[in-house]
Write a protein that holds these residues in place. Sequence first.
Motif, PDB file in Angstrom:
ATOM      1  N   GLU A  13      -0.234  14.452  -2.638  1.00 23.58           N
ATOM      2  CA  GLU A  13      -0.284  13.244  -3.427  1.00 23.58           C
ATOM      3  C   GLU A  13      -0.926  11.985  -2.794  1.00 23.58           C
ATOM      4  O   GLU A  13      -0.724  10.775  -3.034  1.00 23.58           O
ATOM      5  CB  GLU A  13       1.041  12.805  -3.992  1.00 23.58           C
ATOM      6  CG  GLU A  13       2.021  13.416  -3.188  1.00 23.58           C
ATOM      7  CD  GLU A  13       2.512  12.664  -1.828  1.00 23.58           C
ATOM      8  OE1 GLU A  13       2.008  12.836  -0.713  1.00 23.58           O
ATOM      9  OE2 GLU A  13       2.979  11.416  -1.860  1.00 23.58           O
TER      10      GLU A  13
ATOM     11  N   LYS B  15       4.474   2.129   3.801  1.00 28.85           N
ATOM     12  CA  LYS B  15       5.785   2.796   3.171  1.00 28.85           C
ATOM     13  C   LYS B  15       7.102   2.128   3.943  1.00 28.85           C
ATOM     14  O   LYS B  15       8.120   2.124   3.118  1.00 28.85           O
ATOM     15  CB  LYS B  15       5.983   4.235   3.579  1.00 28.85           C
ATOM     16  CG  LYS B  15       4.643   4.967   3.094  1.00 28.85           C
ATOM     17  CD  LYS B  15       5.100   5.314   1.593  1.00 28.85           C
ATOM     18  CE  LYS B  15       3.740   6.151   0.778  1.00 28.85           C
ATOM     19  NZ  LYS B  15       4.327   6.571  -0.574  1.00 28.85           N
TER      20      LYS B  15
ATOM     21  N   ASP C 245      -1.111   6.697  -1.034  1.00 29.27           N
ATOM     22  CA  ASP C 245      -0.106   7.773  -0.968  1.00 29.27           C
ATOM     23  C   ASP C 245       0.702   7.402  -2.235  1.00 29.27           C
ATOM     24  O   ASP C 245       1.482   6.387  -2.319  1.00 29.27           O
ATOM     25  CB  ASP C 245       0.558   7.870  -0.001  1.00 29.27           C
ATOM     26  CG  ASP C 245       1.598   9.213   0.155  1.00 29.27           C
ATOM     27  OD1 ASP C 245       1.596  10.225   0.916  1.00 29.27           O
ATOM     28  OD2 ASP C 245       2.793   9.138  -0.705  1.00 29.27           O
ATOM     29  N   VAL C 246       1.134   8.384  -3.311  1.00 27.12           N
ATOM     30  CA  VAL C 246       2.125   8.147  -4.310  1.00 27.12           C
ATOM     31  C   VAL C 246       3.510   7.856  -3.801  1.00 27.12           C
ATOM     32  O   VAL C 246       4.045   8.616  -3.271  1.00 27.12           O
ATOM     33  CB  VAL C 246       1.900   9.231  -5.427  1.00 27.12           C
ATOM     34  CG1 VAL C 246       3.049   8.703  -6.429  1.00 27.12           C
ATOM     35  CG2 VAL C 246       0.625   9.446  -5.731  1.00 27.12           C
ATOM     36  N   ASP C 247       4.381   6.728  -4.162  1.00 30.95           N
ATOM     37  CA  ASP C 247       5.617   6.573  -3.754  1.00 30.95           C
ATOM     38  C   ASP C 247       6.615   7.528  -4.260  1.00 30.95           C
ATOM     39  O   ASP C 247       6.611   7.899  -5.675  1.00 30.95           O
ATOM     40  CB  ASP C 247       6.016   5.078  -3.982  1.00 30.95           C
ATOM     41  CG  ASP C 247       4.977   4.194  -3.417  1.00 30.95           C
ATOM     42  OD1 ASP C 247       4.371   4.372  -2.157  1.00 30.95           O
ATOM     43  OD2 ASP C 247       4.840   2.914  -3.948  1.00 30.95           O
TER      44      ASP C 247
ATOM     45  N   PHE D  14       7.240  10.500  -4.545  1.00 33.22           N
ATOM     46  CA  PHE D  14       6.586  11.607  -5.471  1.00 33.22           C
ATOM     47  C   PHE D  14       7.388  12.866  -5.392  1.00 33.22           C
ATOM     48  O   PHE D  14       7.640  13.502  -6.466  1.00 33.22           O
ATOM     49  CB  PHE D  14       5.000  12.105  -5.101  1.00 33.22           C
ATOM     50  CG  PHE D  14       4.182  12.789  -6.094  1.00 33.22           C
ATOM     51  CD1 PHE D  14       4.317  12.263  -7.379  1.00 33.22           C
ATOM     52  CD2 PHE D  14       3.888  13.933  -5.700  1.00 33.22           C
ATOM     53  CE1 PHE D  14       3.604  12.753  -8.441  1.00 33.22           C
ATOM     54  CE2 PHE D  14       3.277  14.683  -6.910  1.00 33.22           C
ATOM     55  CZ  PHE D  14       3.125  14.252  -8.290  1.00 33.22           C
TER      56      PHE D  14
HETATM   57 MG    MG Z   1       4.215  10.020  -1.220  1.00 33.84          MG
END
Ligand code: MG
Length: 687
Positions: free
Chosen positions: A599, A670, A556-558, A560
Motif C-alpha cells: 500500500e 506515521k 503509505d496508506v494509513d 491499511f
Molecule cells: Mg500503511
Amino acid sequence: MGKKILLLDSDRHFRKLMGNVLEGRGHDVFEAETGAEGRNLIQRSHLDLAIICGPFSDESALDWINTLRKTDKEIIIAYVGLSIQEIQPYRERLMTELGVRLLTHKPVIPFVFGAQIESQFASSDGLSQASKLKDFETMFLALVTKYARVLPQKLSDLAKSIEAAKSDSANLDLLAEVRGQAHKIKGTGGSLGFRQVSELMAFIEDSTAQMPDLTGEEQELLWSQVERKLLDAKEAGELEAKEVAQVVSGKEVEDSPLSGPPSIARIMVVDSDSVFLDTVERLGAERQVDIVKATTTRQALEKACLYPLDAALVSMIGESPEESFRLARKLRELPGYETLPLAFLSGGELIRDNVEAAHSGASLYLDKPLESDSLEKAVQHLVSIRQGGRPRILICDDDEFFASSIALVLRAEGMIVRMLLDPSKILDVMQDFPPDLLLLDVMMPGITGFEVCRMLRGVPRWQDLPIVFLTGQTGVDARLEAFRSGGDDYLPKPVVNEELLMRVKVRLDRARLMKERSDKDTITGLLLRRAFSEHLSGMIAEAHRLKAIATICLIDVDHFKKVNDTYGHLAGDRVLAGLGQLLSRRFRVDDLRGRWGGEEFILAFRRESKETMQKAILRLLDEFSRIDFKADDGQIFHVTFSGGLASYPDDGESVYELLQTADRRLYEAKKAGRRRIVLEDAVAATT
Ligand code: MG
Ligand code: GH3
Ligand code: MG
C-alpha cells in the motif's frame, strides 16, 4: 455498434467485394441475389439499411423499393444504379417519393462507398462525424483524380522501358526496370481504384519474371502479349479515369498538395475571447496544429468528448482562476483523458498559484499574447509528454501516391502520420518522429524494405517497434522473407483500406498491451517499482543537467491492515485502485507516479519544490479522505495516507539518498499521528 445491412444485387462479385468492405467496418451483411430473397430477409430480421443494386433479374428495382416503402418507413435505402444514364430518369422519384438516402452508380470506389454508407448512420450520431467524412471523401477523390492525371505518363514511361528491355533481352537490369514500374502501378493504381489497370500490370510483372527462362521464340511471343496488355492498360486507364471523374463530378475537388497538410496535433484552446481564439487558430494553421476552440467551460467539456485531443491550453479566466483549475481537473476526469497534457495561459497580470496549478496538473505556462514560435514549442512539448495518445505512424514508401493514400486513411482515423519517401533517411526521421508503428514498402530504390527492417532490429530502441510490410510480392518466398527479416505483419498491395486499418489497429493494441503489462500494476494502473525507478533515474539526471530541482514523495496508506481486516480484502483493493486513479488524474501528465509495493505509492515532480508539493499533496490527501469507499458488506468508510518528501539536490543527489530521506520522513509522519506530509527531518530529540 455494427448495423444490419441488406446487400441486394444479382452480381455476385459486387456482393462479395462490398460485403467484405462493410463487414470490415463491423457490420452484419445479409446478401440477396433476387428481389424475392431480399424481401424474405427483411421480413425475417430487422435491418437498418438496404443497399439495392438494380436492375434485378426477377422484378424491377423501382417496384421493389416502392413495395418496401409501403411497409417499412424507417429503413435507410441506398440505391446503386448500373450507370449514370440508368439512374438519371428516376433520380427525382427515388430521392423524394421513395426516400432513398444515397443514390450512386457503378463502378463505385469500394472504400469511398463504404464511407458513404457509414455516413448514413453517422448523420444521426452528430454532424461533426459527417463533415469529417466529407473531408475524407474529398481528399481521397482529389488524390484519385490526381493519379488519373499522371497515369498516362507512367504508362508511357513503362512503354519506353519495355521497348528497351525487348531490344536487349539478355539485360536483366532492363527487365528489372520494367518489372519495378509495373509493380508500382499495380499497387498504387489498385489501391486507388484502378482495378483493371492493376490487373494488367500484374500480368506484365509476372511476364518479366518468366522472361529469362524462355527461349527466344517464346520471349518474342510473350513480349507481344505484354505490349498488347500495355495498350489495354492505356485504354482501361482512360476509362477508369473517366469513371473517377464521374464519381467526382458535382463534388468540389481542390487541386491541393497531395495529402493535404498533415496536422501534427489537435489542441483545444479555451478562452472567453473569441478574437484571441481566432488568432490562435491562425497560428495553429501556420504550424500544422488543429485548434479546437472553446469559449466556455461547458463547450470545452463537450468538444473534448467530440474530438480526440492531444492537449489542452486553458486561459486563466480573469478574476476567477479557480474556474480554470476546475476545468483542468474536469477534463482529466473524462474517460480516456487521464493523461491529457495541460497548459495554462495567463495574461501576465495574474499571480501564479503554484500549488493549485501543480495539483490540477499544468505542464506548462504560456504568456499572452501567444507567439507562433512559443505555440509550436508548447505543442511539441505537450505532445511529447502525452502518453498513450494518438498513435504515430511512419510510412516509408518511395511511391508518393501510394503513401498519400494510406496516410489519408490512417489520418481519417485520428492517427498522426508521417511519410518518408527516401528510406536512407529512416533513422534520422525516426529520431525526430518516434513512431508507434512502421509501415514499410519492400521494393524501394537502393535498398529493400527487408534490409531496412533488419537494420532497425539491430538498434535496441526499435527492437519492439511493430513493423508491417506493404508489398505487391505475394509469393511464399516474399512472405517468409518478411518474417525472417523481423517484420511483424505483412499487407499485400493493392491494399484494401479496411484490412489496412484493421491490421494497424490490432498491432498497435497488441504493442500497447505488452508495454502496459510489463510496466504497469493492474490494480492501480500506475508504474511498477522497476519501471518507476528507471524513469526516476532519468528525471534526476535531467535535473542535474539542467541544474533544476525535483521532488519525490513516498506515500503509505494509513492503517491499511485494519481496512483489510474490517472491510475485507476486496474493499482494500478498491482503496488502492481509488488512490491510483486519483493520482493519475492529478498533477502533471509528465509527473511520475508508481506503486512502490503493497500500500505504498511514490511520486516524482520536475521543477517543483517540496514546499509547493507538500501543499499540493495535502489537497490530494483531503480529496482522498472524502472518497466514500464501500465495504464488502455495504458499509461506507474513509481512508487517509501519510507521506514523506525529499528534494533534489538539497536532500540528496542520488536516487538512493532521496528515497532514504523520503522514507525516514514518512516514518516521522506515521509517528506524529498519520494523515500528514512531512518535508523535514524531526529535530533530533535532546534529553
Ligand atoms: Mg500503511
Ligand atoms: P500504517 O498506518 O502504519 O501504515 O499501518 P498499516 O496497517 O497500513 O501498515 P502495515 O504495513 O502493517 O500493513 C499493510 C497491509 O497492507 C498489510 C497487507 O496485507 C496489506 N496489503 C499489501 N498489499 C495489498 C494489496 O494489494 N491488496 C490488499 N487488499 N492489501 C494489501
Ligand atoms: Mg506499509
